[in-house]
Design an enzyme around this catalytic site. Structure first.
Site, PDB file in Angstrom:
ATOM      1  N   GLU A  18       0.839  -1.200   0.065  1.00  0.00           N
ATOM      2  CA  GLU A  18      -0.014   0.001  -0.055  1.00  0.00           C
ATOM      3  C   GLU A  18       0.675   1.168  -0.242  1.00  0.00           C
ATOM      4  O   GLU A  18       2.219   1.160   0.214  1.00  0.00           O
ATOM      5  CB  GLU A  18      -0.797  -0.004   1.022  1.00  0.00           C
ATOM      6  N   ARG A 101      -7.685   0.876  12.635  1.00  0.00           N
ATOM      7  CA  ARG A 101      -6.273   1.198  12.542  1.00  0.00           C
ATOM      8  C   ARG A 101      -6.197   2.569  11.591  1.00  0.00           C
ATOM      9  O   ARG A 101      -7.045   2.638  10.728  1.00  0.00           O
ATOM     10  CB  ARG A 101      -5.593  -0.055  12.076  1.00  0.00           C
ATOM     11  N   ASN A 103      -5.101   4.136   8.173  1.00  0.00           N
ATOM     12  CA  ASN A 103      -5.217   3.504   6.814  1.00  0.00           C
ATOM     13  C   ASN A 103      -4.392   4.520   5.872  1.00  0.00           C
ATOM     14  O   ASN A 103      -3.264   5.216   6.350  1.00  0.00           O
ATOM     15  CB  ASN A 103      -6.390   3.428   6.254  1.00  0.00           C
ATOM     16  N   GLU A 121     -15.960  -2.152  11.550  1.00  0.00           N
ATOM     17  CA  GLU A 121     -17.479  -1.726  11.837  1.00  0.00           C
ATOM     18  C   GLU A 121     -17.797  -0.690  11.124  1.00  0.00           C
ATOM     19  O   GLU A 121     -17.106   0.343  10.690  1.00  0.00           O
ATOM     20  CB  GLU A 121     -17.682  -1.273  13.243  1.00  0.00           C
ATOM     21  N   ASN A 147      -9.543   6.311   2.639  1.00  0.00           N
ATOM     22  CA  ASN A 147      -8.610   5.882   1.219  1.00  0.00           C
ATOM     23  C   ASN A 147      -8.638   7.260   0.575  1.00  0.00           C
ATOM     24  O   ASN A 147      -9.163   8.215   0.538  1.00  0.00           O
ATOM     25  CB  ASN A 147      -9.165   4.755   0.575  1.00  0.00           C
ATOM     26  N   ASP A 203      -9.866   2.516  -4.124  1.00  0.00           N
ATOM     27  CA  ASP A 203      -9.064   2.410  -2.723  1.00  0.00           C
ATOM     28  C   ASP A 203      -7.896   3.533  -3.094  1.00  0.00           C
ATOM     29  O   ASP A 203      -8.354   4.588  -3.172  1.00  0.00           O
ATOM     30  CB  ASP A 203      -8.155   1.037  -3.260  1.00  0.00           C
TER      31      ASP A 203
END
Length: 300
Positions: A18, A101, A103, A121, A147, A203
């Site tokens: 990523e 977390r 990203n 969630e 993202n 993404d």
């Protein structure tokens, strides 16, 4: 258009490749393996790919003007010294949310650092901005998979993806204050005719000097180019034997090479040996007749 796709580093990320960032100062590509907590630095001239290991998940990496790097480590913005491996926490996000977390993250044209959280969630993540003076501000709430940040060439619009709803959002952006407003949908992936019911998630994302968006299509095996003013799809760049495409960045000495990351984690071994044999690889695409601008770095 005749473009060329190269596999630069085969299966380099064993889990989640990523967040590619072209470091103009060193002419190298930084990127991460999120789940493995690894930061890579690839030199296309020498072919070397250095790596440092951190303790935790690493959502993004960007250089810092005063030296070193800033990363999204677990639920923090943290500074990292590449040589000593020293990690210093700068700010903490989403307190008490153990299912979240950090990203994707990028710097805006003024050098502020924006980073968002991914949540198991629905709508429990957020987008934050770490200002140059260290002030942390929550900018967007109720996000599921934060993202794909990008800013328009004229610095008046910020683009941002929430992967789960399949949407690329646009905001009015004030470069002087960092304020965003007037949220609207720039591209709705569910409404793209070319996807024909097999809708990937948007993404990571980058933008070219003409203002067109280049969006990594997770589960789509491609990067899609869009005109964000009309939502019109302009091009689909297919990547071989890797469907879970995660992010994109312009690089190379002329910033006309598109680097593309991908994911290996969770792919069955039978598919990895056949149709997904390049999952986790780093790709480079040339001949796209487009280029980017130098990537912004953190000025704090």
């Amino acid at each position: 258009m005749s473009y060329k796709v190269e596999t630069v580093l085969k299966n380099v990320a064993s889990k989640v490749g990523e967040a590619p960032h072209w470091d103009d100062a060193t002419q190298t590509l930084l990127f991460v393996d999120i789940s493995n907590g690894q930061i890579f630095r690839y030199n296309p001239v020498t072919g070397t790919n250095d790596m440092i290991q951190l303790n935790g998940t690493v959502g993004f990496v960007v250089p810092r003007s005063k030296g070193g790097l800033v990363v999204g480590l677990d639920l923090t913005f943290s500074a990292v010294d590449w040589n000593t491996k020293t990690v210093t926490k700068l700010a903490e996000v989403d307190p008490g949310k153990s299912n979240n977390r950090m990203n994707d993250g990028k710097c805006d044209p003024k050098g502020r650092l924006w980073g968002g959280t991914w949540s198991k969630e629905a709508e429990q993540g957020n987008l934050y901005c770490l200002d140059i003076d260290g002030t942390l501000t929550k900018k967007v709430e109720h996000v599921t998979v934060s993202n794909g940040l990008a800013w328009s060439p004229d610095n008046t619009t910020m683009y941002y993806n929430d992967s789960r709803p399949h949407k690329v959002y646009a905001f009015d952006y004030d470069i002087n204050t960092g304020n965003i407003s007037n949220q609207r949908v720039a591209v709705d992936f569910d409404a793209v005719p070319e996807f024909k019911g097999n809708v990937p998630g948007p993404d990571g994302m980058t933008i070219d000097t003409d203002g067109n968006l280049w969006v990594a299509c997770f589960r789509g095996g491609m990067v899609a180019k869009f005109d964000p003013k009309t939502a019109a799809p302009l091009l689909q760049v297919s990547l071989p034997n890797a469907t879970k495409i995660t992010s994109v960045a312009w690089g190379g000495k002329n910033l006309d090479e598109l680097y593309v990351t991908s994911l290996r984690e969770g792919i069955p071994e039978s598919e990895f040996q056949t149709t997904e044999s390049l999952a986790g690889s780093l790709f480079r695409v040339t001949g796209l007749d487009a280029k980017g601008s130098p990537a912004n770095i953190y000025q704090g």
